[in-house]
Write a protein that holds these residues in place. Structure first.
Motif, PDB file in Angstrom:
ATOM      1  N   GLU A 161      63.627  53.220  25.809  1.00 21.29           N
ATOM      2  CA  GLU A 161      62.461  52.382  26.090  1.00 21.29           C
ATOM      3  C   GLU A 161      62.882  50.970  26.492  1.00 21.29           C
ATOM      4  O   GLU A 161      62.302  50.371  27.407  1.00 21.29           O
ATOM      5  N   LEU A 162      63.903  50.443  25.808  1.00 19.02           N
ATOM      6  CA  LEU A 162      64.388  49.112  26.164  1.00 19.02           C
ATOM      7  C   LEU A 162      64.891  49.100  27.604  1.00 19.02           C
ATOM      8  O   LEU A 162      64.550  48.190  28.389  1.00 19.02           O
ATOM      9  N   GLU A 163      65.691  50.078  27.967  1.00 21.93           N
ATOM     10  CA  GLU A 163      66.228  50.140  29.323  1.00 21.93           C
ATOM     11  C   GLU A 163      65.106  50.224  30.354  1.00 21.93           C
ATOM     12  O   GLU A 163      65.126  49.520  31.378  1.00 21.93           O
ATOM     13  N   TYR A 164      64.099  51.043  30.067  1.00 19.41           N
ATOM     14  CA  TYR A 164      63.010  51.234  31.026  1.00 19.41           C
ATOM     15  C   TYR A 164      62.188  49.960  31.202  1.00 19.41           C
ATOM     16  O   TYR A 164      61.877  49.555  32.327  1.00 19.41           O
ATOM     17  N   VAL A 165      61.865  49.303  30.083  1.00 18.15           N
ATOM     18  CA  VAL A 165      61.037  48.095  30.188  1.00 18.15           C
ATOM     19  C   VAL A 165      61.805  46.962  30.866  1.00 18.15           C
ATOM     20  O   VAL A 165      61.219  46.161  31.618  1.00 18.15           O
ATOM     21  N   LEU A 166      63.123  46.890  30.659  1.00 21.34           N
ATOM     22  CA  LEU A 166      63.903  45.849  31.314  1.00 21.34           C
ATOM     23  C   LEU A 166      64.031  46.100  32.820  1.00 21.34           C
ATOM     24  O   LEU A 166      64.052  45.160  33.612  1.00 21.34           O
ATOM     25  N   ILE A 167      64.094  47.357  33.218  1.00 21.07           N
ATOM     26  CA  ILE A 167      64.089  47.689  34.648  1.00 21.07           C
ATOM     27  C   ILE A 167      62.768  47.243  35.270  1.00 21.07           C
ATOM     28  O   ILE A 167      62.736  46.636  36.358  1.00 21.07           O
ATOM     29  N   ARG A 168      61.671  47.521  34.586  1.00 20.73           N
ATOM     30  CA  ARG A 168      60.355  47.126  35.095  1.00 20.73           C
ATOM     31  C   ARG A 168      60.218  45.611  35.178  1.00 20.73           C
ATOM     32  O   ARG A 168      59.682  45.072  36.146  1.00 20.73           O
ATOM     33  N   ARG A 169      60.715  44.905  34.164  1.00 19.76           N
ATOM     34  CA  ARG A 169      60.599  43.443  34.164  1.00 19.76           C
ATOM     35  C   ARG A 169      61.509  42.827  35.229  1.00 19.76           C
ATOM     36  O   ARG A 169      61.146  41.830  35.858  1.00 19.76           O
ATOM     37  N   ALA A 170      62.685  43.406  35.447  1.00 18.82           N
ATOM     38  CA  ALA A 170      63.562  42.888  36.498  1.00 18.82           C
ATOM     39  C   ALA A 170      62.903  43.052  37.862  1.00 18.82           C
ATOM     40  O   ALA A 170      62.979  42.160  38.719  1.00 18.82           O
ATOM     41  N   ARG A 171      62.222  44.177  38.063  1.00 18.41           N
ATOM     42  CA  ARG A 171      61.501  44.386  39.327  1.00 18.41           C
ATOM     43  C   ARG A 171      60.373  43.370  39.459  1.00 18.41           C
ATOM     44  O   ARG A 171      60.125  42.829  40.552  1.00 18.41           O
ATOM     45  N   MET A 172      59.701  43.096  38.349  1.00 15.16           N
ATOM     46  CA  MET A 172      58.621  42.102  38.357  1.00 15.16           C
ATOM     47  C   MET A 172      59.156  40.722  38.754  1.00 15.16           C
ATOM     48  O   MET A 172      58.541  39.998  39.540  1.00 15.16           O
ATOM     49  N   LEU A 173      60.321  40.366  38.225  1.00 16.35           N
ATOM     50  CA  LEU A 173      60.928  39.080  38.563  1.00 16.35           C
ATOM     51  C   LEU A 173      61.287  39.018  40.051  1.00 16.35           C
ATOM     52  O   LEU A 173      61.087  37.983  40.706  1.00 16.35           O
ATOM     53  N   ARG A 174      61.824  40.099  40.570  1.00 18.83           N
ATOM     54  CA  ARG A 174      62.214  40.112  41.986  1.00 18.83           C
ATOM     55  C   ARG A 174      61.009  39.892  42.895  1.00 18.83           C
ATOM     56  O   ARG A 174      61.132  39.318  43.981  1.00 18.83           O
ATOM     57  N   ASN A 175      59.845  40.353  42.445  1.00 18.91           N
ATOM     58  CA  ASN A 175      58.643  40.267  43.265  1.00 18.91           C
ATOM     59  C   ASN A 175      57.710  39.141  42.844  1.00 18.91           C
ATOM     60  O   ASN A 175      56.586  39.058  43.342  1.00 18.91           O
ATOM     61  N   GLU A 176      58.169  38.285  41.936  1.00 20.72           N
ATOM     62  CA  GLU A 176      57.312  37.225  41.401  1.00 20.72           C
ATOM     63  C   GLU A 176      57.002  36.176  42.466  1.00 20.72           C
ATOM     64  O   GLU A 176      57.922  35.563  43.021  1.00 20.72           O
ATOM     65  N   SER A 177      55.736  35.967  42.749  1.00 18.74           N
ATOM     66  CA  SER A 177      55.343  34.962  43.746  1.00 18.74           C
ATOM     67  C   SER A 177      54.271  34.013  43.213  1.00 18.74           C
ATOM     68  O   SER A 177      53.794  33.157  43.953  1.00 18.74           O
ATOM     69  N   ARG A 178      53.906  34.167  41.928  1.00 22.57           N
ATOM     70  CA  ARG A 178      52.875  33.299  41.365  1.00 22.57           C
ATOM     71  C   ARG A 178      53.417  31.893  41.124  1.00 22.57           C
ATOM     72  O   ARG A 178      54.621  31.707  40.922  1.00 22.57           O
ATOM     73  N   SER A 179      52.534  30.906  41.134  1.00 23.38           N
ATOM     74  CA  SER A 179      52.938  29.525  40.882  1.00 23.38           C
ATOM     75  C   SER A 179      53.119  29.309  39.389  1.00 23.38           C
ATOM     76  O   SER A 179      52.531  30.029  38.565  1.00 23.38           O
ATOM     77  N   PRO A 180      53.931  28.318  38.986  1.00 24.78           N
ATOM     78  CA  PRO A 180      54.210  28.080  37.565  1.00 24.78           C
ATOM     79  C   PRO A 180      52.970  27.780  36.731  1.00 24.78           C
ATOM     80  O   PRO A 180      52.960  28.034  35.529  1.00 24.78           O
ATOM     81  N   ASP A 181      51.916  27.248  37.356  1.00 23.81           N
ATOM     82  CA  ASP A 181      50.721  26.907  36.579  1.00 23.81           C
ATOM     83  C   ASP A 181      49.695  28.031  36.516  1.00 23.81           C
ATOM     84  O   ASP A 181      48.601  27.855  35.960  1.00 23.81           O
TER      85      ASP A 181
END
Length: 274
Positions: A101-121
């Motif tokens: 589960e840890l490996e899977y959730v970290l893969i998902r979060r890494a993908r989320m980071l790669r596609n992150e386009s929201r502003s800091p606020d």
């Protein structure tokens, strides 16, 4: 990564710590998951469950529907109950289930980071139904992940990464609340200064100054006549500030000069994590 530049430091620190956590727990046998950690009430399994749970929430996953036992001595507030839910629901998971589960959730979060386009606020979900900015969320995940990496290292006798990127995010988070600790919680008198001299992998000297109205600020300028000087090493500073150890237990690693009563009040209020 495509995150906003002001988020990059936190994203990098988070990545470094969660990858270290995954590496630490991957080879553990079943019994090692039950080892106690310095985090009150939590085992190795519990800390990994906490990391998994909060990363799932960052992904927008629904929280588990689960009733907590009534005999959890370390759960004393609504915030603690909120955090415990993701932990307790995994307390009977096996080692392979945890690492998968840890490996899977970290893969998902890494993908989320790669596609992150929201502003800091951008406002995102926070504990107890509150909202926080994306920048605060990133900063707190970097801080939380590094502190829990250190919890695991202590429990598993695998010291390291005391000066990794997450350590510097943690330093800044802890320094930001230091004026409140000194001026409000410890009640330092107006027009006084308290110096913190920290040595080791993350080294710094900071002065908390309390003005005539009782407001505290922190800066890197030495004080010529501080009311108190507290000197310790970085690891002890973190353990105290994160509530992992009481001041009396690390007295041999603390050097106090000046007003002993004020110093005792500061140390009594030094733990700032929930």
């Amino acid at each position: 990564m495509t995150v906003h530049p002001s988020l990059q430091t936190y994203a990098d620190a988070w990545t470094h710590s969660v990858e270290a956590i995954a590496e630490l727990v991957q080879p553990l046998v079943e019994g090692e998951w039950n080892r106690a950690t310095p985090c009150p009430g939590w085992s190795v399994r519990d800390i990994v469950s906490h990391v998994i749970g909060l990363e799932c929430e960052m992904l927008g996953d629904p929280r588990p529907i689960h009733s907590l036992p009534r005999d959890l001595y370390h759960v004393r507030s609504d915030f603690a109950r909120y955090m415990e839910m993701q932990v307790d629901v995994r307390r009977h998971h096996t080692a392979p289930e945890m690492t998968a589960e840890l490996e899977y959730v970290l893969i998902r979060r890494a993908r989320m980071l790669r596609n992150e386009s929201r502003s800091p606020d951008t406002l995102v979900r926070a504990p107890l139904g509150a909202e926080q900015s994306l920048e605060v969320a990133y900063r707190m995940r970097a801080f939380d992940s590094w502190v829990h990496e250190q919890d695991l290292r202590v429990a598993l006798d695998r010291p390291g990464n005391l000066d990794s990127p997450g350590a510097y995010v943690t330093r800044d988070c802890l320094l930001a609340v230091l004026p409140k600790v000194v001026a409000k919680d410890a009640g330092a008198p107006p027009n006084t200064a308290v110096v913190f001299d920290v040595s080791g992998p993350v080294e710094f000297l900071r002065t908390v100054r309390v003005d005539a109205e009782g407001r505290g600020t922190v800066d890197g300028t030495p004080s010529l006549g501080p009311a108190v000087t507290l000197a310790t090493d970085w690891e002890t500073y973190v353990r105290l500030a994160c509530g992992r150890v009481r001041p009396a237990a690390v007295g041999d690693r603390l050097k106090v000069e000046g007003d002993e009563e004020l110093a005792a009040a500061i140390l009594a209020n030094f733990a700032v994590t929930p």
